[in-house]
Design an enzyme around this catalytic site. Sequence first.
Site, PDB file in Angstrom:
ATOM      1  N   PHE A  46     -10.309 -10.414 -12.009  1.00  0.00           N
ATOM      2  CA  PHE A  46     -11.331  -9.917 -11.084  1.00  0.00           C
ATOM      3  C   PHE A  46     -10.867 -10.215  -9.668  1.00  0.00           C
ATOM      4  O   PHE A  46     -10.802 -11.368  -9.253  1.00  0.00           O
ATOM      5  CB  PHE A  46     -12.700 -10.556 -11.318  1.00  0.00           C
ATOM      6  CG  PHE A  46     -13.743  -9.985 -10.392  1.00  0.00           C
ATOM      7  CD1 PHE A  46     -14.353  -8.775 -10.687  1.00  0.00           C
ATOM      8  CD2 PHE A  46     -14.082 -10.636  -9.218  1.00  0.00           C
ATOM      9  CE1 PHE A  46     -15.296  -8.220  -9.821  1.00  0.00           C
ATOM     10  CE2 PHE A  46     -15.022 -10.085  -8.339  1.00  0.00           C
ATOM     11  CZ  PHE A  46     -15.626  -8.885  -8.649  1.00  0.00           C
ATOM     12  N   ASP A  51      -4.755 -15.315  -5.720  1.00  0.00           N
ATOM     13  CA  ASP A  51      -6.116 -15.022  -5.281  1.00  0.00           C
ATOM     14  C   ASP A  51      -6.944 -16.292  -5.490  1.00  0.00           C
ATOM     15  O   ASP A  51      -7.360 -16.610  -6.596  1.00  0.00           O
ATOM     16  CB  ASP A  51      -6.690 -13.856  -6.102  1.00  0.00           C
ATOM     17  CG  ASP A  51      -8.124 -13.506  -5.716  1.00  0.00           C
ATOM     18  OD1 ASP A  51      -8.773 -14.314  -5.021  1.00  0.00           O
ATOM     19  OD2 ASP A  51      -8.607 -12.437  -6.131  1.00  0.00           O
ATOM     20  N   LYS A  59     -15.079 -16.442   0.569  1.00  0.00           N
ATOM     21  CA  LYS A  59     -16.291 -17.116   0.096  1.00  0.00           C
ATOM     22  C   LYS A  59     -16.615 -18.376   0.887  1.00  0.00           C
ATOM     23  O   LYS A  59     -17.245 -18.311   1.919  1.00  0.00           O
ATOM     24  CB  LYS A  59     -16.192 -17.365  -1.402  1.00  0.00           C
ATOM     25  CG  LYS A  59     -16.175 -16.060  -2.207  1.00  0.00           C
ATOM     26  CD  LYS A  59     -16.417 -16.286  -3.659  1.00  0.00           C
ATOM     27  CE  LYS A  59     -16.290 -14.996  -4.466  1.00  0.00           C
ATOM     28  NZ  LYS A  59     -17.305 -13.981  -4.142  1.00  0.00           N
TER      29      LYS A  59
END
Length: 395
Positions: free
Chosen positions: A138, A223, A252
């Site tokens: 993801f 990532d 984030k």
Amino acid sequence: MTNPIELEEKYGAHNYHPLPVMLTRASGIYCWDINNKQYIDMMSAYSAISHGHCHPKLVKKLTEQAQTLAVTSRAFYSNKLGEFLEKACELTGLDRALPMNTGAEAVETAIKAARKWAYLIKKIPENQAEIIVCKDNFHGRTTTIISMSTESQYRKGFGPYTPGFKFVDYGDSEALEKAITSNTAMFLVEPIQGESGIHIPPAGYLKKCAEICRKHNVLFFADEIQTGLGRTGKLLACDHENIKPDGLMLGKALGGGLLPVSLFLSRNDIMSVFTPGDHGSTFGGNPLAAAVGLEALNLLTTEKLIENSQKMGEYFIAQLRHISSSFIKDIRGKGLLIGIEIEKQKISAREVCLKLLDAGILSKETHETVIRLAPPLVITQTQIDEAMEKIQSVF
């Protein structure tokens, strides 16, 4: 007055399936709903609230900067961006950083960097560059990123898909080496797969992959949008195997739970492929984001949030493993990124999340079988004990 949930359902696109709770305020690890019921936040907005809700130092920095200078675009210099980028590069050991807003934008930036590096430096024939990714990954939901997803729901109805991606099994370094060709530009990997269910690869996997990439002149990009900035008990999840990626995506928690802030960081030779006009963002690197991002990075060290994540994560996982329940199939995690896998033949993860909600725990299922527990990194042992009483009672 119309119920806010009814308004959202009537006027909003139905691209989310929220749990039935309306939150109105928050502080630290706690949230309160419209009826003033208190909850322990075990979601942290998918790791975006690592510093806790409404951290006073972050709110102060946000307020001060918003009253001074917020957005200018990168058409001009500001007195905030350079210091933010310097701090990010010093912490990660990489040379340069390119600021964006969301994690998906950071991933898109990484893809563009890898492809242009492939053509200018590795001399792969134009438009032939390949990027290898892992199944069940993801990395976001833009049209290019869903093209490198194996999740049918993320893809169905959104084609045609962007070409240039190859898939290998996560955790299998031999599969990676077999997939590499002379046209391979980059291998992109999550050190821990979050959205697919908190899947941790075998020990040594990341280090082996980095060695394979170096051997074949392939870029190794990590990532760390969810796993970075202390979430797993190290600054980066890659640090557990003492490897430094060629490229790194952060997001984030970088915005301190207040703003969307992301970075793509890399070496000088890779970042040098970008020239003025190649890439950009109206809001990327704005003074408000830079000021908050710098404070968020500083707080990781001054408040020892990374060390707390390591210590509290070990304690939390140990306590969870003491639960005796036929509904639990597995408990796994690193630091404060934890997954409880549910025996799906007996009950769905969403049903458990609804029961946890009733007990005062905010969590969310992933892929119908795993409950994600990722509290703010400021959580204390006493607060974990408080949460464990509620979790234990539910099971």
